[in-house]
Enzyme design. Structure first.
Site, PDB file in Angstrom:
ATOM      1  N   PHE B 151       1.009  -1.117  -0.053  1.00 12.46           N
ATOM      2  CA  PHE B 151       0.009  -0.079  -0.095  1.00 12.46           C
ATOM      3  C   PHE B 151       0.848   1.296   0.058  1.00 12.46           C
ATOM      4  CE2 PHE B 151      -4.457   1.321   0.619  1.00 12.46           C
ATOM      5  CZ  PHE B 151      -5.037   0.301   0.110  1.00 12.46           C
ATOM      6  N   GLN B 272      -8.078  14.825   2.898  1.00 12.54           N
ATOM      7  CA  GLN B 272      -7.283  13.854   1.761  1.00 12.54           C
ATOM      8  C   GLN B 272      -7.953  13.905   0.398  1.00 12.54           C
ATOM      9  OE1 GLN B 272      -6.520   9.585   2.504  1.00 12.54           O
ATOM     10  NE2 GLN B 272      -4.308  10.618   2.649  1.00 12.54           N
ATOM     11  N   HIS B 274      -8.247  11.542  -2.517  1.00  9.56           N
ATOM     12  CA  HIS B 274      -7.687  10.255  -2.973  1.00  9.56           C
ATOM     13  C   HIS B 274      -7.444  10.201  -4.651  1.00  9.56           C
ATOM     14  CE1 HIS B 274      -7.515   5.865  -3.677  1.00  9.56           C
ATOM     15  NE2 HIS B 274      -7.574   5.611  -2.385  1.00  9.56           N
ATOM     16  N   LEU B 284     -14.719   5.656  -4.998  1.00 12.92           N
ATOM     17  CA  LEU B 284     -13.279   5.160  -4.642  1.00 12.92           C
ATOM     18  C   LEU B 284     -13.119   3.788  -5.318  1.00 12.92           C
ATOM     19  CD1 LEU B 284     -10.787   4.890  -2.980  1.00 12.92           C
ATOM     20  CD2 LEU B 284     -12.166   3.908  -1.355  1.00 12.92           C
ATOM     21  N   GLU B 287      -6.970   1.803  -3.155  1.00 14.07           N
ATOM     22  CA  GLU B 287      -5.518   1.720  -3.441  1.00 14.07           C
ATOM     23  C   GLU B 287      -4.964   0.570  -3.825  1.00 14.07           C
ATOM     24  OE1 GLU B 287      -3.686   4.742  -1.108  1.00 14.07           O
ATOM     25  OE2 GLU B 287      -1.781   3.758  -0.951  1.00 14.07           O
ATOM     26  N   ARG B 318      -1.000   9.332  -1.108  1.00 18.44           N
ATOM     27  CA  ARG B 318      -2.064   9.732  -1.933  1.00 18.44           C
ATOM     28  C   ARG B 318      -1.862  11.364  -2.136  1.00 18.44           C
ATOM     29  NH1 ARG B 318      -6.566   6.475   2.060  1.00 18.44           N
ATOM     30  NH2 ARG B 318      -5.964   4.490   0.717  1.00 18.44           N
ATOM     31  N   HIS B 384     -11.498  12.447   0.196  1.00 14.58           N
ATOM     32  CA  HIS B 384     -11.756  10.922   0.694  1.00 14.58           C
ATOM     33  C   HIS B 384     -11.724  10.972   2.230  1.00 14.58           C
ATOM     34  CE1 HIS B 384     -11.215   6.921   0.746  1.00 14.58           C
ATOM     35  NE2 HIS B 384     -10.046   6.886   1.054  1.00 14.58           N
ATOM     36  N   ARG B 426      -3.008  11.208   5.945  1.00  8.25           N
ATOM     37  CA  ARG B 426      -3.127   9.824   6.245  1.00  8.25           C
ATOM     38  C   ARG B 426      -2.662   8.853   5.084  1.00  8.25           C
ATOM     39  NH1 ARG B 426      -6.703   5.926   5.381  1.00  8.25           N
ATOM     40  NH2 ARG B 426      -8.331   6.996   4.289  1.00  8.25           N
TER      41      ARG B 426
END
Lengths: 235, 612
Positions: B151, B272, B274, B284, B287, B318, B384, B426
């Site tokens: 990730f 944030q 995304h 979404l 990721e 991100r 996001h 984050r």
């Protein structure tokens, strides 16, 4: 896109004696889902229209409804894929209507509670480690654990319409999700609920649930598998 | 209109779920007056991972706990998380909690409080095993352990090494299985839910929080919930923006309730974006799609990340990837000059896509009409996650002054809170971890507090006054403005003026728009005047919350004259540690937004430049 007509079931418990149908005409944008259409109506034509919705991408299970006679999630149904310009939208069958497209889902949840919808174990798990489960055993949960509790299956089931005590495809699929989990030891705790005239034996393999499931799961197969499990377990 | 001849039973109104075994102190006629007063040792607002974890801790310790949610628990937005939950289990390769600690600090652009982050990453493996023991159907390694994937931002050797397999996963439905499993455990343990109860206000007395008021959506009526311990776990506020991954329900209710009660919010300017939202809707795509090796491609067919993060490429965090996409789009290299680029998965092959990314494929097919096995998927940055929120201690106690003073009887956990473990940005898979770890910590701390035997405070006469006023005003509102129109203006402008790239003029314009909308909001009307399942009433109340919270976001973004993590100012493109290595605290007052600051807790890793 050409103009469409949404024929929507309306019922306001504070005003209406019974349900009625209201028509809304509008031009959807390309790519709009039925939920986008409902939102368009609510935000532009009639703010009083009541329906449930949350994630709008098919994971929360809020917007199950009957669209052109078939149970689906409004958020996942492309208007153009319906292939008609007149679209009928009704609340899920088999549940009491609270208002417009909102139904009382509590009977659905009650059936889930009846099959003890949680992992039951007797062997204590290892301390600060996961229990082991082989990829093959984990694969047995595929097609069962993905359920989003939208109610489309149970609402489509004629057997459930006739027998409101029938556990229904939703609860039985959930029972299978646990009974086929290599970590679960709850066969005895669940057997009485599922091995019952309102349990697995009530299913007439009509397969409506399979057609209705927006996640393409197969509750009928799960029920048949449960029957084998029950028989083997009772022997 | 015609009479309906269908097969429905109507008028069989749902039974009322709220009172069966609750202690009803007095009952008054329904309507906008107080319907019921309920007493519970603990009340949790919100039924996502944080709320349900807290509830479970309380229930297992033998306390009477009630969870209020405006949805049904399994409809909460935690369930939409796809890719995974981070923990250094080292099931497939070497990994250490210290590496996770460093990655989270670096990912936060050094604004995260390091004491809180260290605690979270240390508790991560335990919480994963606890989830497994509860029955979460994690994907498995060949030897039967929990499967982990790559990730963005999670790497080996204190940022120096290659990406590490750290995200514990259940295919790409990780949030869904965690949410359902927690709900199952709550059912098993007999946690009491008040589903479709919409919380309206805090009840405060002598500097203590003694409960909340809520509107019963199904039946109508204000309910007063009296509690010795109250915890907010109401999630984020993505619905301030037009392109967002967030549910329709993520409308900042909890945050704005605290603002209204005169409390500050922390670091709200950090939102944030995304990088892989489906173009147009913002839905979404995990990721995990990049974690499994997906490419990002511009109109020239280039993997453009080579210009922005040559080392980590698509697996950069991100904020970095979102800005790279927006930069490509602004420089005319969006696909066909449009506001999107491509996510290309084709080289992964049909088998891998079907097994590891089934939901990504399903979403692309259903909402964009594109099968990622055959074609690249159009994507754009999408609002996001909210790094900011209600300021809390490491034990999730709400800070009345944002710094030291506990608002006694009150906790907050999950996305609505700011511990702060995410700082300015984050890392993916740290949100499920944050919600779980802090939900549990809040629950534990509430248990500790309840074990000191606090008493139920006598309710003030006017406990429900603000709630009653708000609902009465809206049910009788007849101004010319429509809530949906105002919301649309807010959301569309927030995305363009307070989005991935920000600058002073845009933000000030946005602030004026919000002030104008707040004035117009006073003259709205709703089209449903009933009390039963009035979703228009709910939308109008939610809009009020959005307008107040957006004001704090924009004011904070104007105020912070630097670029850090998700907050990027084109007019101040550098991080400024000398002036801005500090948390923002913002109050909403009659004279506008008031600011104060508090230092970042730095224990181990000194701030350095953040490169990927």
């Amino acid at each position: 896109m050409a103009e469409v007509i949404f024929k929507i079931f309306r019922y306001d418990p504070e005003k209406d004696e019974t349900g009625r149908v209201q028509e809304y005409k509008f031009e959807p944008q390309p790519g709009w889902t039925v939920l986008d259409g409902l939102n368009y109506i609510k935000w532009n034509l009639d703010g009083s229209l009541a329906y449930r919705r949350a994630c709008r991408h098919g994971i929360c299970g809020s917007c199950g409804m009957t669209i052109n006679g078939k149970n689906r999630l409004a958020c996942e149904t492309q208007i153009k894929d319906l292939g008609t310009s007149v679209i009928t939208i009704e609340p899920l069958r088999g549940f009491a209507v609270i208002k417009d497209l909102i139904v009382d889902m509590e009977p659905l949840y009650d059936k889930l509670y009846a099959i003890k919808p949680y992992l039951i174990t007797k062997t204590p798990p290892p301390t600060d480690k996961e229990r082991l489960q082989s990829p093959e055993d984990r694969k047995k949960l595929d097609g069962k654990y993905e359920c989003i509790l939208c109610g489309c299956c149970t609402s489509s089931c004629p057997t459930y319409w006739a027998d409101r005590n029938f556990l229904g495809p939703n609860a039985l699929l959930k029972a299978a999700r646990f009974l086929f989990d290599s970590r679960d030891e709850g066969f005895q705790e669940r057997i009485d609920a599922i091995d019952d005239k309102h349990g697995v034996w009530r299913c007439h393999t009509i397969f409506n649930c399979v057609e209705a499931c927006p996640k393409e799961l197969n509750p009928t197969q799960a029920i048949v598998d449960l029957r084998k499990l029950v028989i083997r377990g009772r022997l | 209109m015609s009479e309906y001849k269908g097969m429905f039973k109507v008028g069989e109104c749902a039974k009322y779920y709220g009172t069966e075994d609750a202690k009803v102190i007095h009952e008054e006629p329904k309507g906008v007056s107080i319907h019921n007063v309920h007493q519970h040792d603990a009340v949790i607002v919100g039924a996502g991972l944080a709320g349900m974890f807290a509830a479970l801790e309380l229930k297992k310790a033998g306390y009477d706990v009630a969870v209020l949610t405006k949805l049904f628990p399994t409809r909460s937005h935690s369930g939409a998380a796809q890719g995974g939950i981070a923990a250094a289990l080292a099931n497939l390769e070497e990994d250490h909690v210290e590496w996770h600690f460093f990655d989270t600090v670096k990912g936060s652009d050094y604004l995260g409080d390091q004491d809180a982050i260290e605690m979270m990453v240390k508790e991560a493996p335990k919480i994963i095993y606890e989830y497994e023991h509860m029955g979460v159907p994690f994907s498995r390694t060949p030897d039967g352990r929990i499967m982990q994937r790559y990730f963005g931002g999670h790497v080996k050797d204190f940022g120096r090494g290659k990406p590490v397999l750290r995200a514990c996963m259940a295919a790409d439905r990780t949030g869904h299985v965690l949410l359902h499993t927690l709900w199952e455990q709550c059912v098993k343990n007999g946690v009491r839910f008040y589903s479709e109860f919409f919380v309206l206000s805090l009840i405060l007395k002598n500097g203590k929080c003694i409960g909340v008021t809520a509107w019963d959506l199904i039946n109508g009526g204000i309910h007063v919930f009296q509690a010795k311990a109250t915890c907010f776990a109401t999630g984020g506020y993505g619905r301030c923006f037009s392109i967002t991954t967030n549910s329709h329900a993520n409308t900042a209710d909890g945050l704005s309730i605290f603002l209204r009660a005169g409390f500050p919010l922390e670091d709200m300017e950090f939102v944030q974006f995304h990088p892989t939202g489906l173009a147009g809707s913002g839905i979404l795509l995990s990721e995990g799609a990049r974690g499994e090796g997906g490419y990002l491609i511009n109109d020239l067919g280039e993997r453009f990340m080579k210009r922005y993060a040559p080392d980590k490429m698509e697996l950069a965090p991100r904020d970095v990837v979102s800005r790279a996409e927006w930069q490509e789009i602004m420089e005319g290299r969006g696909i066909n000059g449009q506001q999107y680029v491509y996510l290309d998965l084709r080289h992964l092959g049909a088998e891998k896509i079907k097994e590891r990314l089934p939901q990504v494929r399903e979403l692309a097919m259903k909402f964009a009409g594109v099968d990622p096995i055959e074609e690249p998927v159009p994507i754009q940055p999408t609002a996001h996650y909210s790094m900011g929120g209600i300021p809390v201690t490491i034990s999730c106690r709400v800070l009345a002054d944002g710094k030291e003073k506990w608002l006694e009887g009150c906790w907050a956990a999950g996305e609505c809170s700011c511990v702060s473990v995410h700082g300015a940005n984050r890392l993916g898979t740290n949100s499920l971890l944050d919600a779980s770890v802090h939900g549990k910590r809040a629950g534990k701390d509430m248990v500790a507090y309840l074990s000191t035997n606090p008493v139920f405070e006598v309710l003030p006469e006017d406990a429900a006054e603000p709630a009653i006023k708000e609902v009465e005003w809206l049910l009788n509102s007849n101004g010319p403005e429509r809530p949906a129109e105002l919301r649309k203006i807010l959301q569309e402008n927030m995305y363009t003026l307070c989005g991935v790239f920000r600058k002073k003029e845009d933000l000030e314009k946005m602030y004026d728009i919000i002030k104008d909308l707040q004035e117009r909001y006073k003259n709205i009307h709703i089209e449903d005047r009933g009390t039963k399942f009035n979703t228009h009433l709910m939308e109008a109340i939610e809009l009020g919350h959005l307008l107040e919270t957006a004001e704090i976001i924009v004011a904070g973004a104007i105020n912070r004259t630097e670029s850090r993590g998700a907050h990027y100012r084109t007019d101040y493109p550098k991080r400024d540690d000398e002036n801005w290595l500090k948390h923002t605290l913002a109050w909403r007052t009659e004279e506008g937004v008031k600011f104060d600051y508090k230092p970042v807790v730095i224990t181990r890793f000194k701030p350095e430049e953040r490169k990927y």
